[in-house]
Design an enzyme around this catalytic site. Structure first.
Site, short mmCIF file in Angstrom:
data_model
loop_
_atom_site.label_atom_id
_atom_site.label_comp_id
_atom_site.label_asym_id
_atom_site.label_seq_id
_atom_site.Cartn_x
_atom_site.Cartn_y
_atom_site.Cartn_z
CG ASP A 26 -0.20 1.22 3.75
OD1 ASP A 26 -0.57 0.68 2.67
OD2 ASP A 26 -0.99 1.37 4.70
CG ASP B 68 -4.56 6.91 5.72
OD1 ASP B 68 -5.37 5.97 5.65
OD2 ASP B 68 -3.59 6.91 6.50
#
Ligand SMILES: [Zn+2]
Length: 412
Positions: free
Chosen positions: A97, A259
């Site tokens: 990301d 996450d």
């Protein structure tokens, strides 16, 4: 339900000597230091989340955890070799990301779509999350056309426009990773609207961002609204959320992965819940290094305390902790030594009752993880990176143990 651990280059030195506090003079960090998935016999997560901001260290400043040499090695060797993903028992996945938290204060995300694709594809990631811009507020009653929502709408529109561009560029460049779009919102309805837009672009995997400060009930309200528009094939990823007990519920709303750094970071960032057990948490026993404690060093410089006195108290605390673990002394002198030392480096909080609980229950003796077995009481001592990170890895191990029955419920 897959759990991804956000990587910040947290490793431990397997040759570290806890008594002398010295390292092997021939240690080469990148060769010898070990990740959580190498130190534990079984990896405590399914994959790593690697942020461009953490690797590059440009956006926002101070977030970079990589040296220039490490960064180049990651690009050159690819994630699989760099993170030694095949060395553990379970092959791990890598999700990338942009690290939107690092540029939350910026007007516009600092990365171009192609730059981000270069990062994901160049490093050989399995999943890549589109460039996004975080919305922090949660105000379920504020409508899209409300003046108060103007900035949130702007950020959502930026995120969706970048998601559309990301999707097209990924197709045109025939990337090897699976692209994920990001839904940002400030209310259940606005999250659902973002999911509709992302599905229209073509995304079958969607990450939900900006939910870290939300209460579980608020997350569930958003998931319920998303349920109304979610295609059966759409899979959701919760960014930054680790709520073990809610995993089966999240799963019923199409969440297939999440996450979080919490289990790791609580080891040394939290005030109390530093050491996980299958049923609860304990406080870690604080014995900071005289040299590493700024407040204490200032008091020594001002002549309030002598350095020799501080070092003697530190030494006594460590010695008694080890004597206690060897069953040579009772708990009282250990608590006393911790309190005596605490009076010079802290002087405010009285943790004696919590310390006594940790010491009396000796939770490290019951833990079968590789770290507790190897270093005993050292794992609950709050002191320096080698102990603190090992405790963080232990927490990841316990987190995975707690997660396992919840995951099995989601499969049933
Ligand atoms: Zn353990």
């Amino acid at each position: 339900m897959r759990f991804f651990f956000p990587d910040s280059q947290d490793q431990v030195d397997p040759g570290f000597d806890f008594v002398t506090e010295e390292r092997d003079p021939f240690r080469v960090r990148q060769r010898d230091d070990l990740y959580a998935h190498e130190v534990l016999t079984q990896a405590p997560f399914d994959g790593l989340l690697v942020s461009k901001a953490i690797v590059d260290g440009k956006a926002g400043g101070g977030t970079g955890k990589y040296t220039a040499a490490q960064r180049h090695r990651l690009y050159r060797e690819g994630a699989r070799r760099f993170f030694r993903l095949d060395r553990g028992h379970t092959p791990l996945k890598i999700m990338g990301d942009c690290g939107a938290f690092s540029y939350v204060a910026e007007e516009y995300p600092p990365y171009s779509v192609d730059e981000v694709i270069d990062f994901y594809d160049g490093c050989g990631f399995h999943y890549g999350i589109a460039v996004d811009h975080v919305i922090f507020q949660y105000e379920p009653k504020t409508a899209r056309n409300d003046e108060r929502a103007a900035e949130w709408v702007r950020r959502q529109e930026i995120t969706l426009a970048l998601a559309a561009e990301f999707w097209q560029r990924c197709k045109a460049r025939r990337v090897c990773f699976t692209p994920l779009g990001v839904a940002q919102g400030w209310s259940p309805q606005s999250y659902a609207d973002a999911v509709v837009a992302l599905q229209r672009i073509g995304y079958q995997r969607i990450a939900l961002g900006g939910m870290v400060p939300l209460k579980t009930q608020e997350i569930l309200a958003c998931l319920a609204a998303i349920d109304q528009v979610r295609e059966p094939t759409t899979q959701l990823h919760l960014l930054g959320i680790s709520r073990c007990d809610d995993v089966p519920t999240f799963a019923t709303h199409g969440v297939t992965s999440f996450d979080s750094t919490s289990p790791f970071r609580q080891a040394f960032k939290d005030d109390r819940d530093n050491y996980y057990t299958p049923t609860g948490t304990y406080v870690a026993l604080r014995v900071p290094q005289v040299d590493g404690n700024p407040k204490l060093k200032a008091r020594i410089r001002s002549g309030e305390i002598s350095q020799a006195q501080a070092l003697a108290l530190e030494r006594t605390a460590l010695t008694r902790l080890r004597q206690y673990d060897a069953d040579e002394i009772d708990v009282d002198p250990v608590v006393q030594a911790l309190v005596d030392y605490s009076a010079v480096w802290d002087g405010k909080s009285d943790r004696s009752a919590q310390y006594r609980a940790t010491l009396t229950d000796r939770p490290w003796r019951d833990c079968p993880c590789d770290l507790c077995k190897a270093i005993g009481i050292e794992v609950v001592i709050f002191r320096g990176t080698e102990r603190n990170k090992r405790r963080g890895f232990h927490n990841l191990y316990v987190f995975e143990q707690r997660l396992r029955p919840q995951r099995e419920r989601t499969r049933a």
